[in-house]
Design a protein around this motif. Structure first.
Motif: not given
Length: 325
Positions: A75-81, A104-110, A227-235, A263-265
């Motif tokens: 439930a807590i993981s869903l609250v964070i999301a 959302e990326i920070v939440a995913a990391m947590i 994403l958090l390390m400011l990497g280039a998009p995958d591929g 961000d993701e998009h």
């Protein structure tokens, strides 16, 4: 030295973001409807947690209370999301000029980090039980695990489609999936113990589940870290983009190239472009931005124009540099 800074308009970036979003994700859900689904999943898990605590206190079952705490972590993981989804939609301001989408990326990391911790806890529990196999838990625990599994499946149904489109929801979904796998293991192990009294099945299943969770968390956390390390998009590689830009007519050299995901998009790029002396830079910039948008899906680009021999036009100090042939 002639310098010219050019930025895509906010409207253009947003339009391309939506286009890229729909092109790559076929399971788009309205944000408000998505919030309702996550809220429903939180409510279901909170209700189960409360019911298990009451049942554990009334029956004196410590196992039931322990399972309630496990469900509460879901439930807590869903609250964070859920919180991250809300924050991510806030408009950009003077403090967060790229907006709040990376919440959302920070939440995913947590949530992925907590999954790794849970996997280590389960592994330690499984190993300790190998040396001290548990007593027969009885049908009560099997029934409760069955109810927990049902709740996990309801939660999974609510968040599955959204998990395809969001690293944040995917992290919460995998949290739930790990809990469902644990419930299946408890049911299977409980039945085996009750029927054949083979108590080693419980720790062996626990160790197996812990390794499964750990493996999945490691795989899924990689794009989050990128994403958090400011990497280039995958591929996509900065060298490849610089080479394509360098082949454009009128471009002598492209250097100081930085390519990252906002961000993701949304992807972003900045670069220094050396334009041939006799060519007007305006049309070259338009052509470069069109190339970046259409070939590489980079909607936000900042290009600085330089003339041959001016500034850092030689690109000597650049990690990514490409000269036109």
């Amino acid at each position: 030295m002639s310098r010219e800074h050019s930025h895509d308009s906010t409207e253009h970036s947003e339009a391309h973001r939506q286009h890229a979003h729909h092109a790559h994700h076929h399971h788009h859900i309205d944000p408000e409807a998505g919030d309702a689904r996550v809220a429903g999943a939180i409510a279901v898990n909170m209700f189960l947690t409360l019911a298990q605590i009451i049942g554990g206190v009334v029956s004196g079952s410590l196992a039931l209370i322990a399972d309630a705490i496990h469900n509460f972590s879901d439930a807590i993981s869903l609250v964070i999301a859920f919180g991250a989804r809300k924050i991510s939609r806030r408009p950009r301001d003077g403090d967060m000029t790229f907006g709040y989408a990376r919440a959302e990326i920070v939440a995913a990391m947590i949530n992925y980090t907590s999954l790794v911790v849970i996997s280590f806890y389960l592994l330690a529990e499984g190993v300790s039980r190998l040396f001290n196999p548990p007593e027969v838990a009885g049908w009560t625990v099997v029934v409760i695990a069955g109810i927990a599994l049902l709740v996990d499946l309801v939660t999974a149904a609510l968040t599955y489609t959204m998990s395809k489109d969001s690293l944040n929801i995917r992290a919460a979904f995998l949290h739930n999936l790990a809990d469902a796998a644990t419930s299946v293991a408890v049911i299977f192990g409980g039945v085996v113990i009750l029927l054949w009294d083979w108590r080693l099945i419980d720790p062996l299943l626990t160790i197996g589940i812990s390794l499964y969770i750990f493996g999945h968390a490691l795989i899924e956390i990689r794009p989050v870290i990128r994403l958090l390390m400011l990497g280039a998009p995958d591929g996509m590689r900065a060298e490849e983009v610089a080479e394509a830009m360098g082949e454009m007519a009128g471009v002598e050299n492209v250097h100081h190239v930085h390519l990252w995901q906002i961000d993701e998009h949304r992807s972003s790029l900045e670069a220094h472009v050396v334009v041939t002396e006799e060519i007007e830079p305006g049309p070259v910039l338009v052509a470069l931005k069109t190339l970046l948008r259409e070939r590489f899906a980079v909607a936000h680009s900042t290009l600085e124009v330089e003339r041959p021999g001016a500034g850092c036009a030689d690109g000597a100090h650049s990690a990514h540099s490409h000269s036109a042939h």
